[in-house]
Design a protein around this motif. Structure first.
Motif, PDB file in Angstrom:
ATOM      1  N   GLY A 194      -5.116  71.142  71.131  1.00 39.75           N
ATOM      2  CA  GLY A 194      -4.720  70.006  72.104  1.00 39.75           C
ATOM      3  C   GLY A 194      -3.357  69.535  71.798  1.00 39.75           C
ATOM      4  N   GLU A 195      -2.606  70.390  70.831  1.00 42.21           N
ATOM      5  CA  GLU A 195      -1.202  69.872  70.637  1.00 42.21           C
ATOM      6  C   GLU A 195      -0.458  70.367  71.832  1.00 42.21           C
ATOM      7  OE1 GLU A 195       0.036  69.277  66.292  1.00 42.21           O
ATOM      8  OE2 GLU A 195      -0.620  71.226  66.625  1.00 42.21           O
ATOM      9  N   ARG A 196       0.731  69.654  72.084  1.00 44.92           N
ATOM     10  CA  ARG A 196       1.674  70.022  73.264  1.00 44.92           C
ATOM     11  C   ARG A 196       3.079  70.167  72.792  1.00 44.92           C
ATOM     12  NH1 ARG A 196      -0.720  64.909  75.275  1.00 44.92           N
ATOM     13  NH2 ARG A 196       1.575  64.319  75.204  1.00 44.92           N
ATOM     14  N   TRP A 197       3.938  70.733  73.515  1.00 43.84           N
ATOM     15  CA  TRP A 197       5.367  70.987  73.216  1.00 43.84           C
ATOM     16  C   TRP A 197       5.881  69.401  73.037  1.00 43.84           C
ATOM     17  CZ3 TRP A 197       6.880  75.715  72.398  1.00 43.84           C
ATOM     18  CH2 TRP A 197       6.402  76.816  73.007  1.00 43.84           C
ATOM     19  N   ASP A 198       5.621  68.675  73.962  1.00 44.35           N
ATOM     20  CA  ASP A 198       6.307  67.151  73.784  1.00 44.35           C
ATOM     21  C   ASP A 198       5.895  66.578  72.331  1.00 44.35           C
ATOM     22  OD1 ASP A 198       3.710  66.992  74.787  1.00 44.35           O
ATOM     23  OD2 ASP A 198       4.289  64.901  75.855  1.00 44.35           O
ATOM     24  N   LEU A 199       4.606  66.806  72.069  1.00 41.73           N
ATOM     25  CA  LEU A 199       4.107  66.338  70.740  1.00 41.73           C
ATOM     26  C   LEU A 199       4.849  66.743  69.494  1.00 41.73           C
ATOM     27  CD1 LEU A 199       0.355  65.920  71.437  1.00 41.73           C
ATOM     28  CD2 LEU A 199       2.155  64.052  71.638  1.00 41.73           C
ATOM     29  N   LEU A 200       5.124  67.965  69.735  1.00 40.15           N
ATOM     30  CA  LEU A 200       5.866  68.745  68.719  1.00 40.15           C
ATOM     31  C   LEU A 200       7.267  68.180  68.684  1.00 40.15           C
ATOM     32  CD1 LEU A 200       4.617  72.253  68.911  1.00 40.15           C
ATOM     33  CD2 LEU A 200       4.047  70.904  67.239  1.00 40.15           C
ATOM     34  N   SER A 201       7.833  67.878  69.726  1.00 42.45           N
ATOM     35  CA  SER A 201       9.289  67.450  69.678  1.00 42.45           C
ATOM     36  C   SER A 201       9.287  66.163  69.068  1.00 42.45           C
ATOM     37  CB  SER A 201       9.671  67.255  71.070  1.00 42.45           C
ATOM     38  OG  SER A 201      10.778  66.962  71.365  1.00 42.45           O
ATOM     39  N   TRP A 202       8.450  65.362  69.370  1.00 41.96           N
ATOM     40  CA  TRP A 202       8.095  63.846  68.899  1.00 41.96           C
ATOM     41  C   TRP A 202       8.130  63.944  67.417  1.00 41.96           C
ATOM     42  CZ3 TRP A 202       9.646  59.136  69.878  1.00 41.96           C
ATOM     43  CH2 TRP A 202       8.913  58.299  69.217  1.00 41.96           C
ATOM     44  N   ARG A 203       7.120  64.781  66.828  1.00 45.52           N
ATOM     45  CA  ARG A 203       6.910  64.747  65.776  1.00 45.52           C
ATOM     46  C   ARG A 203       8.120  65.267  64.760  1.00 45.52           C
ATOM     47  NH1 ARG A 203       2.355  68.253  62.441  1.00 45.52           N
ATOM     48  NH2 ARG A 203       2.745  67.831  60.504  1.00 45.52           N
ATOM     49  N   TYR A 204       8.869  66.253  65.122  1.00 48.60           N
ATOM     50  CA  TYR A 204       9.793  66.809  64.372  1.00 48.60           C
ATOM     51  C   TYR A 204      11.289  66.071  64.731  1.00 48.60           C
ATOM     52  CZ  TYR A 204       6.538  70.176  62.455  1.00 48.60           C
ATOM     53  OH  TYR A 204       5.433  70.778  61.802  1.00 48.60           O
ATOM     54  N   TYR A 205      11.463  65.917  65.881  1.00 45.70           N
ATOM     55  CA  TYR A 205      12.760  65.190  66.336  1.00 45.70           C
ATOM     56  C   TYR A 205      12.976  63.683  66.705  1.00 45.70           C
ATOM     57  CZ  TYR A 205      13.763  70.373  67.102  1.00 45.70           C
ATOM     58  OH  TYR A 205      13.739  71.495  66.962  1.00 45.70           O
ATOM     59  N   GLY A 206      11.629  63.085  66.893  1.00 44.94           N
ATOM     60  CA  GLY A 206      11.624  61.849  67.235  1.00 44.94           C
ATOM     61  C   GLY A 206      11.923  61.478  68.850  1.00 44.94           C
ATOM     62  N   ASP A 207      11.895  62.658  69.459  1.00 44.01           N
ATOM     63  CA  ASP A 207      12.132  62.476  71.061  1.00 44.01           C
ATOM     64  C   ASP A 207      11.259  63.460  71.787  1.00 44.01           C
ATOM     65  OD1 ASP A 207      13.154  62.451  73.429  1.00 44.01           O
ATOM     66  OD2 ASP A 207      15.387  62.946  72.993  1.00 44.01           O
ATOM     67  N   SER A 208      10.436  62.912  72.502  1.00 41.27           N
ATOM     68  CA  SER A 208       9.424  63.808  73.019  1.00 41.27           C
ATOM     69  C   SER A 208      10.043  64.554  74.361  1.00 41.27           C
ATOM     70  CB  SER A 208       8.179  62.955  73.618  1.00 41.27           C
ATOM     71  OG  SER A 208       8.641  62.048  74.739  1.00 41.27           O
ATOM     72  N   THR A 209      11.240  64.440  74.770  1.00 38.92           N
ATOM     73  CA  THR A 209      11.769  65.074  75.826  1.00 38.92           C
ATOM     74  C   THR A 209      12.779  66.421  75.255  1.00 38.92           C
ATOM     75  OG1 THR A 209      13.758  63.740  75.884  1.00 38.92           O
ATOM     76  CG2 THR A 209      11.853  63.032  77.261  1.00 38.92           C
ATOM     77  N   ASP A 210      12.890  66.230  73.658  1.00 38.56           N
ATOM     78  CA  ASP A 210      13.712  67.313  73.399  1.00 38.56           C
ATOM     79  C   ASP A 210      12.903  68.597  72.856  1.00 38.56           C
ATOM     80  OD1 ASP A 210      16.040  68.505  72.474  1.00 38.56           O
ATOM     81  OD2 ASP A 210      16.278  67.216  70.513  1.00 38.56           O
ATOM     82  N   TYR A 211      12.239  68.990  73.573  1.00 37.76           N
ATOM     83  CA  TYR A 211      11.326  70.109  73.306  1.00 37.76           C
ATOM     84  C   TYR A 211      11.893  71.523  73.720  1.00 37.76           C
ATOM     85  CZ  TYR A 211       9.989  69.345  78.074  1.00 37.76           C
ATOM     86  OH  TYR A 211       9.749  68.977  79.332  1.00 37.76           O
ATOM     87  N   SER A 212      13.049  71.500  74.553  1.00 37.58           N
ATOM     88  CA  SER A 212      13.603  72.589  74.801  1.00 37.58           C
ATOM     89  C   SER A 212      14.005  73.586  73.747  1.00 37.58           C
ATOM     90  CB  SER A 212      14.943  72.445  75.557  1.00 37.58           C
ATOM     91  OG  SER A 212      15.609  73.595  76.331  1.00 37.58           O
ATOM     92  N   PRO A 213      14.480  73.186  72.727  1.00 35.88           N
ATOM     93  CA  PRO A 213      14.775  74.047  71.700  1.00 35.88           C
ATOM     94  C   PRO A 213      13.730  74.805  70.971  1.00 35.88           C
ATOM     95  CG  PRO A 213      15.996  71.948  71.193  1.00 35.88           C
ATOM     96  CD  PRO A 213      15.150  71.903  72.537  1.00 35.88           C
ATOM     97  N   ILE A 214      12.455  73.942  70.924  1.00 31.64           N
ATOM     98  CA  ILE A 214      11.213  74.826  70.369  1.00 31.64           C
ATOM     99  C   ILE A 214      10.973  75.769  71.206  1.00 31.64           C
ATOM    100  CG2 ILE A 214       9.064  74.248  69.697  1.00 31.64           C
ATOM    101  CD1 ILE A 214       9.939  71.174  69.288  1.00 31.64           C
ATOM    102  N   ILE A 215      10.926  75.497  72.623  1.00 24.73           N
ATOM    103  CA  ILE A 215      10.375  76.590  73.546  1.00 24.73           C
ATOM    104  C   ILE A 215      11.161  77.929  73.346  1.00 24.73           C
ATOM    105  CG2 ILE A 215      10.512  77.060  75.980  1.00 24.73           C
ATOM    106  CD1 ILE A 215       9.119  74.024  76.555  1.00 24.73           C
ATOM    107  N   MET A 216      12.641  77.390  73.493  1.00 21.29           N
ATOM    108  CA  MET A 216      13.672  78.902  73.366  1.00 21.29           C
ATOM    109  C   MET A 216      13.406  79.453  72.283  1.00 21.29           C
ATOM    110  SD  MET A 216      16.620  77.267  75.270  1.00 21.29           S
ATOM    111  CE  MET A 216      17.687  78.775  75.204  1.00 21.29           C
TER     112      MET A 216
END
Length: 80
Positions: free
Chosen positions: A15-37
């Motif tokens: 159930g986790e999502r890219w935006d949730l990982l971004s929020w957890r590690y970066y504090g910004d749910s819209t900054d998931y691009s580096p994780i995807i790349m």
């Protein structure tokens, strides 16, 4: 997966999502691009299954971010 640089290894739960990982590690749910790349072998899906290894690139917080904040916000930005 053999990413270069500094990463945190995150193993997903269902159930986790890219935006949730971004929020957890970066504090910004819209900054998931580096994780995807950093994870070209992980399919872009709406939610993850459990047990997927995700490399989360470490990002340095810029001092410039806090330079333009009012004094009462600086301590919040530094502690995040």
């Amino acid at each position: 997966m053999t990413p270069s640089g500094q990463y945190i290894l995150h193993v997903t739960t269902a159930g986790e999502r890219w935006d949730l990982l971004s929020w957890r590690y970066y504090g910004d749910s819209t900054d998931y691009s580096p994780i995807i790349m950093a994870n070209p072998n992980v399919p872009i899906e709406p939610v993850f299954d459990a047990g997927i290894s995700i490399a989360v690139p470490l990002q340095q917080k810029s001092a410039a971010v806090t330079a333009n904040l009012p004094p009462w916000k600086v301590s919040q930005a530094v502690s995040d």
